[in-house]
Design an enzyme around this catalytic site. Structure first.
Site, mmCIF file in Angstrom:
data_model
loop_
_atom_site.group_PDB
_atom_site.id
_atom_site.type_symbol
_atom_site.label_atom_id
_atom_site.label_comp_id
_atom_site.label_asym_id
_atom_site.label_seq_id
_atom_site.Cartn_x
_atom_site.Cartn_y
_atom_site.Cartn_z
ATOM 1 N N CYS A 17 0.829 -1.209 0.000
ATOM 2 C CA CYS A 17 0.000 0.000 0.000
ATOM 3 C C CYS A 17 0.862 1.257 0.000
ATOM 4 O O CYS A 17 1.418 1.634 1.035
ATOM 5 C CB CYS A 17 -0.939 -0.008 1.203
ATOM 6 S SG CYS A 17 -2.008 1.446 1.258
ATOM 7 N N CYS B 60 -0.611 4.165 2.119
ATOM 8 C CA CYS B 60 -0.445 3.961 3.562
ATOM 9 C C CYS B 60 1.012 4.200 3.980
ATOM 10 O O CYS B 60 1.273 4.851 4.974
ATOM 11 C CB CYS B 60 -0.826 2.534 3.981
ATOM 12 S SG CYS B 60 -2.240 1.845 3.131
ATOM 13 N N ASP B 61 1.952 3.661 3.219
ATOM 14 C CA ASP B 61 3.344 3.599 3.695
ATOM 15 C C ASP B 61 4.330 4.466 2.923
ATOM 16 O O ASP B 61 5.473 4.622 3.344
ATOM 17 C CB ASP B 61 3.840 2.140 3.637
ATOM 18 C CG ASP B 61 2.999 1.229 4.525
ATOM 19 O OD1 ASP B 61 2.468 1.727 5.537
ATOM 20 O OD2 ASP B 61 2.853 0.040 4.203
#
Ligand code: FAD
Ligand code: NAP
Length: 313
Positions: free
Chosen positions: A133, A136-137
């Site tokens: 992701c 997300c990261d």
């Protein structure tokens, strides 16, 4: 007894929720194990949802959907469904908390999940430098170099997103052509801080107690190359989430393809009366938000007719 149980709260499930409730079913619950919205909430940008222009994230797109459904009476149970079974005309929804709910009809849209690429160190470093992701990261690697593995729409779009945050992106793909929209491939090729590492597969991700320090790739000629990166993003496709259809004896509740997709007709009807399958999990799915939403609407209209027939005729 529910008129309709909706399993999964992605674009398919949420649209089914909107159309069943607005279409007159009184008692409809959507069972979603997490926040509603589905996998598109992990996407940094969506530019092919009709009518939505300008830059918008998947999360931004999906935020209003649950509110719109609740207005018409859709209930949301935040619980994982373990299994769906059927006894006579009654569907049983076996929930993760051990309780069971009953429903006249079921619309399932549990989508798909990111696949593992299968290289050494992938599991060991998952969450410690290996990610699926970028939204997300990606920010953890601001100003640093990262690797992206894969050659489909997801890998290319997420590589473009990471290239805006990171110093450099190594795009590692096992062939020399991509499985992606031509426009996206063109954007990749003109992005200066994306280096294409083609005809190459990851052999190993390695690191230390702090996390990933590098990835070793091998090309078609058998040569290996070490790329020093603290982050590796893998986007190598998805597996269908069909676990809730597996019965106690190991068989599936309805007919499936060999690769685990639910077989439906153009009305989203499965081989079991009253059970409809939608979105990424059904056979020949285009795997798009707009088609998943379309499936949800079609299944909902069919579920309304099915329940009416069952109870009133
Ligand atoms: P999903 O979105 O997968 O939703 C399924 C839901 O079911 C999930 O919320 C999950 O938590 C829930 N669930 C699963 N199992 C259970 C259970 N047992 N109990 C309860 N709940 C459960 N499509 C586009 O059209 N344009 C794009 O630009 C685009 N970009 C993408 C970028 C990325 C990074 C990804 C991963 C996908 C992208 N897609 C895009 C594809 C799109 O997201 C999917 O086609 C779409 O989300 C499928 O919707 P769905 O409702 O079938 O399933
Ligand atoms: P995908 O299209 O299945 O692509 C997976 C990529 O990973 C392929 O390039 C594949 O290589 C590679 N791959 C598979 N296994 C591998 C392994 N073990 N090691 C290394 N590489 C591996 O998956 P996706 O990109 O996630 O897309 C899934 C679906 O969602 C598609 O239908 C896509 O069109 C859709 N989607 C659409 C959009 C959009 O419309 N903008 C955005 C994202 C996703 P090969 O090419 O050699 O097979």
């Amino acid at each position: 007894m529910l008129d309709c149980a909706i399993i999964g709260g992605g674009p398919a499930g949420l649209t089914a929720g909107l159309y069943t409730t607005r279409g007159g079913l009184e008692n409809v619950t959507m069972f979603e194990k997490g926040m509603p919205g589905g996998q598109i909430t992990q996407s940094s940008e969506i530019e092919n949802y009709p009518g939505v222009t300008g830059e918008i994230t998947g999360m931004d797109l999906m935020i209003p959907w649950p509110e719109q459904c609740q207005k018409f009476g859709l209930k949301h149970a935040m619980v994982e469904v373990k299994r769906v079974s059927k006894e006579g005309d009654v569907f049983k929804i076996h929930k993760g908390d051990g309780t069971v709910e009953e429903a006249h009809s079921v619309i399932i849209g549990t989508g798909s999940s990111p696949r593992r690429a299968g290289f050494t160190g992938e599991d060991e470093f998952f969450g410690k430098g290996v990610s699926t992701c970028a939204t997300c990261d990606g920010f953890f690697y601001k100003g640093k170099e990262v690797a992206v593995v894969g050659g489909g729409d997801t890998a290319l779009e997420e590589a473009l997103y990471l290239a805006k945050i990171c110093a450099k992106v190594y795009l590692i793909h096992r062939r020399d052509t991509f499985r992606s929209a031509p426009n996206t491939v063109a954007r990749i090729k003109r992005t200066e801080n994306i280096e294409l590492v083609l005809n190459s597969v990851p052999e190993e991700v390695y690191g230390d107690k702090m996390g990933v320090t590098g990835i070793r790739v091998k090309n078609n000629a058998g040569e290996t190359r070490d790329i020093t990166v603290p982050g590796v993003f893998t986007f190598v496709g998805n597996d269908v989430n069909n676990q809730t259809l597996i019965q106690e004896d190991g068989s599936f509740l309805c007919e499936m393809t060999k690769s685990g997709e639910v077989i439906v007709d153009i009305s989203m009807k499965t081989s079991v009366p009253g059970l409809f399958a939608t979105g990424d999990m059904r056979i020949a799915a285009p795997k798009q938000v707009v088609s998943a939403a379309g499936d949800g609407a079609v299944a909902a209209l069919q579920a309304i007719s099915y329940v009416d027939e069952l109870l009133n005729h």
